[in-house]
Write an enzyme that holds these catalytic residues in place. Structure first.
Site, PDB file in Angstrom:
ATOM      1  N   GLU A  69     -18.903  -6.857 -15.633  1.00  0.00           N
ATOM      2  CA  GLU A  69     -19.528  -7.864 -14.204  1.00  0.00           C
ATOM      3  C   GLU A  69     -20.982  -7.791 -14.599  1.00  0.00           C
ATOM      4  OE1 GLU A  69     -18.610  -8.138  -9.723  1.00  0.00           O
ATOM      5  OE2 GLU A  69     -19.377  -6.131 -10.382  1.00  0.00           O
ATOM      6  N   ARG A 123     -12.651  -4.952  -6.826  1.00  0.00           N
ATOM      7  CA  ARG A 123     -13.367  -4.531  -8.142  1.00  0.00           C
ATOM      8  C   ARG A 123     -12.477  -5.334  -9.276  1.00  0.00           C
ATOM      9  NH1 ARG A 123     -16.796  -3.468  -5.277  1.00  0.00           N
ATOM     10  NH2 ARG A 123     -17.917  -1.489  -4.903  1.00  0.00           N
ATOM     11  N   ASP A 175     -14.681 -12.965  -7.031  1.00  0.00           N
ATOM     12  CA  ASP A 175     -16.117 -12.306  -6.722  1.00  0.00           C
ATOM     13  C   ASP A 175     -16.623 -11.113  -7.571  1.00  0.00           C
ATOM     14  OD1 ASP A 175     -18.670 -12.722  -4.950  1.00  0.00           O
ATOM     15  OD2 ASP A 175     -17.933 -10.761  -4.207  1.00  0.00           O
ATOM     16  N   GLY A 202     -19.905  -8.820  -0.286  1.00  0.00           N
ATOM     17  CA  GLY A 202     -20.389  -7.591   0.494  1.00  0.00           C
ATOM     18  C   GLY A 202     -21.579  -8.219   1.268  1.00  0.00           C
ATOM     19  N   HIS A 261     -20.584 -11.454  -6.996  1.00  0.00           N
ATOM     20  CA  HIS A 261     -20.439 -10.395  -6.082  1.00  0.00           C
ATOM     21  C   HIS A 261     -21.239 -10.691  -4.769  1.00  0.00           C
ATOM     22  CE1 HIS A 261     -19.193  -5.911  -6.779  1.00  0.00           C
ATOM     23  NE2 HIS A 261     -19.519  -6.137  -5.521  1.00  0.00           N
ATOM     24  N   ASP A 264       0.924  -1.038  -0.138  1.00  0.00           N
ATOM     25  CA  ASP A 264       0.030   0.037   0.007  1.00  0.00           C
ATOM     26  C   ASP A 264       0.884   1.363   0.028  1.00  0.00           C
ATOM     27  OD1 ASP A 264      -1.415   2.152   1.022  1.00  0.00           O
ATOM     28  OD2 ASP A 264      -3.105   0.685   1.048  1.00  0.00           O
TER      29      ASP A 264
END
Length: 337
Positions: free
Chosen positions: A276, A248, A271, A298, A295, A187
């Site tokens: 998509e 994403r 996922d 979440g 997806h 990161d």
């Protein structure tokens, strides 16, 4: 927003989500904190039937299906002081006009991070045991694997690379702690000390891709991260490595990933994809080395109540004159979703 009068509040989202986000007990708690008509759920800020309620509203509780909040919304909701988003990212939801107007924005993205991190941990553990591969082989051989076939599996000392110290990434790092993994973190905003505090070792993206058995993506979808794992990056992952994407699809070059997966060199737990959903003829639906889900990582089902609870807690804080616990600042959007 301390006041003897309850803040006038309006739902702005697809109405189907309201009972899932705010089941009866939580809705009752919300109505003790806000002046709210639970039957009014706005999807069009120009709807004459909603005009009076919007004109007097102090707070919008938004969610999936809410229209973009731009200058036109300020015209319809001139008293607007806070937007409490009962979902994740507000990047595409909140326009510059609201930020410039000084509207407080809060998001339940921290609550949404919980099931994503849980899903990802489960996938990491299963991938480390090659559970998906063994399931496919067991279907055809109807026999237990030999010691030679299981020699390379197991989670003891497995090296996991986490891309992105986002809210999901940080929650995942927390969940990884009890397990005996070696964890790498990439990161650009997390230095070595912060990575160590999170239980990981800070490395470059190239080093993470080259050195990890399992790579899990948790970076935001912003211009700087578009295809951050491209064909060159995928080639760095060792033979037999696993890519997990619950963030994403745009973070990965989909064509390059498909080529790697068709070749059988890598495996993936996906996922999210780009686009998509994938076209019906995509080989990823049937490849034995791909675990593809629609997806679902979440918040879904009863997990949505967690998001509603965060919103109610935020509104309670605001009515007590306290700052929101989950405020989103405009300046932060350069590096968060």
């Amino acid at each position: 927003m301390p006041s003897a009068q309850l803040p006038r509040t309006v739902f702005a989202m697809d109405p189907v989500h309201v009972p899932r986000l705010f089941p009866d007990a939580l809705l009752a708690r919300l109505r003790r904190t806000a002046e709210l008509d639970p039957t009014l759920v706005v999807r069009d800020f120009t709807d004459p039937a909603a005009a009076d309620a919007l004109a007097g509203a102090d707070v919008l509780i938004t969610g999936w299906g809410c229209p973009h909040l731009g200058a036109d919304v300020l015209a319809a909701v001139p008293r607007l002081r806070a937007v409490l988003h009962a979902a994740g990212s507000v990047r595409s939801l909140v326009g510059d006009a609201l930020w410039q107007h000084g509207v407080t924005v809060s998001s339940a993205v921290t609550g949404n991070a919980v099931p994503v991190a849980e899903y990802t941990l489960a996938m990491i553990l299963l991938a480390g045991k090659d559970a998906f591969g063994h399931r496919e082989r067991y279907r055809t051989t109807h026999a237990f694997p030999s010691p030679a076939q299981t020699a390379a599996i197991g989670n003891l000392g497995r090296r996991v690379g986490v891309v992105g110290a986002s809210r999901v990434g940080r929650r995942l790092l927390e969940l990884l702690r009890p397990h005996e993994f070696e964890v790498l973190l990439y990161d650009p905003y997390a230095d070595a000390a912060e990575a160590a505090a999170l239980g990981a070792r800070a490395v470059s993206l190239e080093e993470l891709l080259r050195g990890s058995d399992i790579v899990s993506l948790h970076a935001p979808d912003i211009p700087e991260t578009h295809h951050m794992v491209d064909r060159t990056g995928l080639a760095l992952i060792r033979d037999g490595g696993v890519l997990i994407n619950t963030s994403r699809g745009a973070l990965v070059d989909q064509d390059a990933l498909t080529d790697e997966l068709v070749s059988g060199r890598l495996s993936a737990v996906l996922d999210v994809t780009e686009p998509e959903p994938l076209p019906a003829d995509s080989p990823l639906y049937t490849l034995p080395n791909v675990f593809l889900t629609p997806h679902i990582a979440g918040s879904l089902g009863n997990e949505l109540e967690r998001l509603g609870r965060i919103v109610v807690e935020e509104l309670e804080r605001l009515t007590q004159g306290l700052p929101p616990a989950h405020e989103v600042r405009h300046a932060d959007l350069i590096r968060v979703a």
